[in-house]
Scaffold this motif. Structure first.
Motif, PDB file in Angstrom:
ATOM      1  N   UNK A  67       0.851  -1.183   0.000  1.00  0.00           N
ATOM      2  CA  UNK A  67       0.000   0.000   0.000  1.00  0.00           C
ATOM      3  C   UNK A  67       0.888   1.235   0.000  1.00  0.00           C
ATOM      4  N   UNK A  68       0.355   2.343  -0.440  1.00  0.00           N
ATOM      5  CA  UNK A  68       1.194   3.543  -0.524  1.00  0.00           C
ATOM      6  C   UNK A  68       1.404   4.216   0.836  1.00  0.00           C
ATOM      7  N   UNK A  69       2.569   4.754   0.995  1.00  0.00           N
ATOM      8  CA  UNK A  69       2.892   5.602   2.137  1.00  0.00           C
ATOM      9  C   UNK A  69       3.939   6.574   1.628  1.00  0.00           C
ATOM     10  N   UNK A  70       3.747   7.831   1.969  1.00  0.00           N
ATOM     11  CA  UNK A  70       4.561   8.837   1.323  1.00  0.00           C
ATOM     12  C   UNK A  70       5.628   9.504   2.166  1.00  0.00           C
ATOM     13  N   UNK A  71       5.555   9.362   3.477  1.00  0.00           N
ATOM     14  CA  UNK A  71       6.525  10.084   4.295  1.00  0.00           C
ATOM     15  C   UNK A  71       6.894   9.258   5.527  1.00  0.00           C
ATOM     16  N   UNK A  72       7.883   9.737   6.211  1.00  0.00           N
ATOM     17  CA  UNK A  72       8.412   9.055   7.384  1.00  0.00           C
ATOM     18  C   UNK A  72       7.345   8.868   8.463  1.00  0.00           C
ATOM     19  N   UNK A  73       6.567   9.918   8.735  1.00  0.00           N
ATOM     20  CA  UNK A  73       5.530   9.807   9.774  1.00  0.00           C
ATOM     21  C   UNK A  73       4.430   8.832   9.378  1.00  0.00           C
ATOM     22  N   UNK A  74       4.064   8.837   8.106  1.00  0.00           N
ATOM     23  CA  UNK A  74       3.036   7.909   7.650  1.00  0.00           C
ATOM     24  C   UNK A  74       3.561   6.476   7.731  1.00  0.00           C
TER      25      UNK A  74
END
Length: 132
Positions: free
Chosen positions: A108-115
């Protein structure tokens, strides 16, 4: 005005912004289509007046100064922009891949460090439930 605050206070402001943003995004499952700036700001205000010790330490003249709040809003936007543009670490990517494989979940997509951090915590909880 914001720049004249002591370094410790500026660091606490930055940490507060990150904390509230991370908590808010978790409540919406990092679904960007559910993001609502007004709701986020409501949560920010609640945090500011009820939990932020640095805000309690501010002089009342600063608290009521519109220029301070404009600068604070700009800082909030700046921090959020930095957070959503900070790429996940190689370790986070590897951990997500490991967890999704163990759980049999499609990528699944995740775009940043926090996500990525959010999804790792979520997937770890899911794996614990599955083992129980």
């Amino acid at each position: 005005m914001l720049k004249q605050l002591p370094h410790r206070m500026k660091m606490n402001i930055t940490l507060s912004i990150k904390k509230v943003f991370e908590k808010y995004m978790a409540t919406i499952g990092w679904d960007e289509t559910k993001y609502d700036a007004a709701t986020f700001m409501e949560q920010w205000r609640h945090y500011l007046y009820n939990e932020a010790t640095w805000f309690a330490e501010l002089d009342d003249a600063i608290k009521t100064n519109p220029q301070f709040h404009e600068q604070l809003a700009a800082r909030i936007n700046e921090i959020i922009d930095q957070l959503v543009n900070e790429p996940p670490t190689d370790e986070q990517i590897a951990e997500i891949n490991r967890l999704t494989e163990r759980l049999g979940i499609d990528d699944f997509p995740y775009g940043c460090k926090l996500e990525a951090k959010y999804h790792i915590e979520r997937l770890q909880q899911e794996l614990k439930k599955k083992k129980s």
